[in-house]
Motif scaffolding. Structure first.
Motif, PDB file in Angstrom:
ATOM      1  N   PRO A  11     -11.237 -16.974  20.318  1.00 54.10           N
ATOM      2  CA  PRO A  11     -11.977 -18.044  19.642  1.00 54.10           C
ATOM      3  C   PRO A  11     -11.117 -19.288  19.425  1.00 54.10           C
ATOM      4  O   PRO A  11      -9.885 -19.190  19.314  1.00 54.10           O
ATOM      5  CB  PRO A  11     -12.358 -17.406  18.301  1.00 54.10           C
ATOM      6  N   PRO A  12     -11.758 -20.446  19.351  1.00 56.60           N
ATOM      7  CA  PRO A  12     -11.018 -21.676  19.056  1.00 56.60           C
ATOM      8  C   PRO A  12     -10.223 -21.588  17.752  1.00 56.60           C
ATOM      9  O   PRO A  12      -9.191 -22.248  17.618  1.00 56.60           O
ATOM     10  CB  PRO A  12     -12.119 -22.742  18.972  1.00 56.60           C
ATOM     11  N   SER A  13     -10.661 -20.759  16.816  1.00 54.00           N
ATOM     12  CA  SER A  13      -9.926 -20.625  15.554  1.00 54.00           C
ATOM     13  C   SER A  13      -8.514 -20.082  15.777  1.00 54.00           C
ATOM     14  O   SER A  13      -7.597 -20.411  15.018  1.00 54.00           O
ATOM     15  CB  SER A  13     -10.694 -19.737  14.570  1.00 54.00           C
ATOM     16  N   LEU A  14      -8.313 -19.283  16.813  1.00 52.55           N
ATOM     17  CA  LEU A  14      -6.971 -18.788  17.120  1.00 52.55           C
ATOM     18  C   LEU A  14      -6.089 -19.944  17.607  1.00 52.55           C
ATOM     19  O   LEU A  14      -4.919 -20.050  17.215  1.00 52.55           O
ATOM     20  CB  LEU A  14      -7.031 -17.667  18.158  1.00 52.55           C
ATOM     21  N   ALA A  15      -6.635 -20.820  18.422  1.00 51.83           N
ATOM     22  CA  ALA A  15      -5.886 -22.006  18.861  1.00 51.83           C
ATOM     23  C   ALA A  15      -5.561 -22.883  17.656  1.00 51.83           C
ATOM     24  O   ALA A  15      -4.449 -23.415  17.552  1.00 51.83           O
ATOM     25  CB  ALA A  15      -6.680 -22.784  19.907  1.00 51.83           C
ATOM     26  N   GLN A  16      -6.510 -23.003  16.733  1.00 49.50           N
ATOM     27  CA  GLN A  16      -6.264 -23.796  15.525  1.00 49.50           C
ATOM     28  C   GLN A  16      -5.145 -23.175  14.694  1.00 49.50           C
ATOM     29  O   GLN A  16      -4.285 -23.889  14.158  1.00 49.50           O
ATOM     30  CB  GLN A  16      -7.544 -23.918  14.692  1.00 49.50           C
ATOM     31  N   ASP A  24       1.388 -26.295  20.456  1.00 50.80           N
ATOM     32  CA  ASP A  24       0.394 -26.995  21.273  1.00 50.80           C
ATOM     33  C   ASP A  24      -0.506 -25.943  21.926  1.00 50.80           C
ATOM     34  O   ASP A  24      -0.090 -25.286  22.883  1.00 50.80           O
ATOM     35  CB  ASP A  24       1.110 -27.832  22.325  1.00 50.80           C
ATOM     36  N   ALA A  25      -1.698 -25.770  21.387  1.00 48.28           N
ATOM     37  CA  ALA A  25      -2.604 -24.741  21.902  1.00 48.28           C
ATOM     38  C   ALA A  25      -4.044 -25.222  21.853  1.00 48.28           C
ATOM     39  O   ALA A  25      -4.457 -25.872  20.892  1.00 48.28           O
ATOM     40  CB  ALA A  25      -2.466 -23.453  21.086  1.00 48.28           C
ATOM     41  N   VAL A  26      -4.788 -24.897  22.903  1.00 44.54           N
ATOM     42  CA  VAL A  26      -6.232 -25.125  22.951  1.00 44.54           C
ATOM     43  C   VAL A  26      -6.859 -23.853  23.511  1.00 44.54           C
ATOM     44  O   VAL A  26      -6.167 -23.019  24.099  1.00 44.54           O
ATOM     45  CB  VAL A  26      -6.620 -26.350  23.820  1.00 44.54           C
ATOM     46  N   ALA A  27      -8.153 -23.728  23.328  1.00 47.72           N
ATOM     47  CA  ALA A  27      -8.877 -22.553  23.829  1.00 47.72           C
ATOM     48  C   ALA A  27      -9.898 -22.987  24.873  1.00 47.72           C
ATOM     49  O   ALA A  27     -10.445 -24.091  24.795  1.00 47.72           O
ATOM     50  CB  ALA A  27      -9.579 -21.838  22.674  1.00 47.72           C
ATOM     51  N   VAL A  28     -10.143 -22.113  25.821  1.00 48.38           N
ATOM     52  CA  VAL A  28     -11.183 -22.357  26.817  1.00 48.38           C
ATOM     53  C   VAL A  28     -12.492 -22.722  26.128  1.00 48.38           C
ATOM     54  O   VAL A  28     -13.230 -23.584  26.598  1.00 48.38           O
ATOM     55  CB  VAL A  28     -11.349 -21.122  27.739  1.00 48.38           C
TER      56      VAL A  28
END
Length: 118
Positions: A11-16, A24-28
């Motif tokens: 989930p995007p929350s993990l990248a956050q 520096d992290a983003v999610a698919v």
């Protein structure tokens, strides 16, 4: 410096969580990334163009692509058994990635590694 691209299973929350820890992290699945529902080939190519190491538990497909010569900016392989996609498993994964990134550099161009437990 290589950033991370978290595979579509995360989930995007993990990248956050990783960004909150200074990485520096983003999610698919981040809307602004625009990779939701794209093929593995598209994800790997986008990551390479954007100098992002892919974090994935889709080991078979991404290893196949790498062995077929698809260039990439690095792969960090994760097993669902060690880091299940539960609340606690995702928290452990975030901690393991944070601990890893605090002491190590993500794998570089065409390098592959398994994420160690923290």
């Amino acid at each position: 410096m290589t950033g991370l691209l978290l595979g579509e299973m995360y989930p995007p929350s993990l990248a956050q969580q990783l960004r909150d820890a200074g990485h520096d992290a983003v999610a698919v699945l981040d809307i602004e990334v625009g990779l939701a529902s794209k093929t593995d080939e598209d994800v790997l190519a986008w990551a390479a163009r954007n100098n992002r190491c892919v974090v994935t538990e889709n080991v078979a497909d991404f290893l196949r692509l790498a062995h077929q010569g698809a260039g990439h900016a690095g792969l960090i392989l994760v097993t669902r058994r060690r880091f299940p996609r539960t609340r606690s498993g995702l928290h452990r994964l975030g901690k393991a990635l944070t601990d890893f990134l605090s002491t190590e550099t993500p794998p570089g161009r065409d390098q592959i590694l398994w994420l160690p437990d923290s």
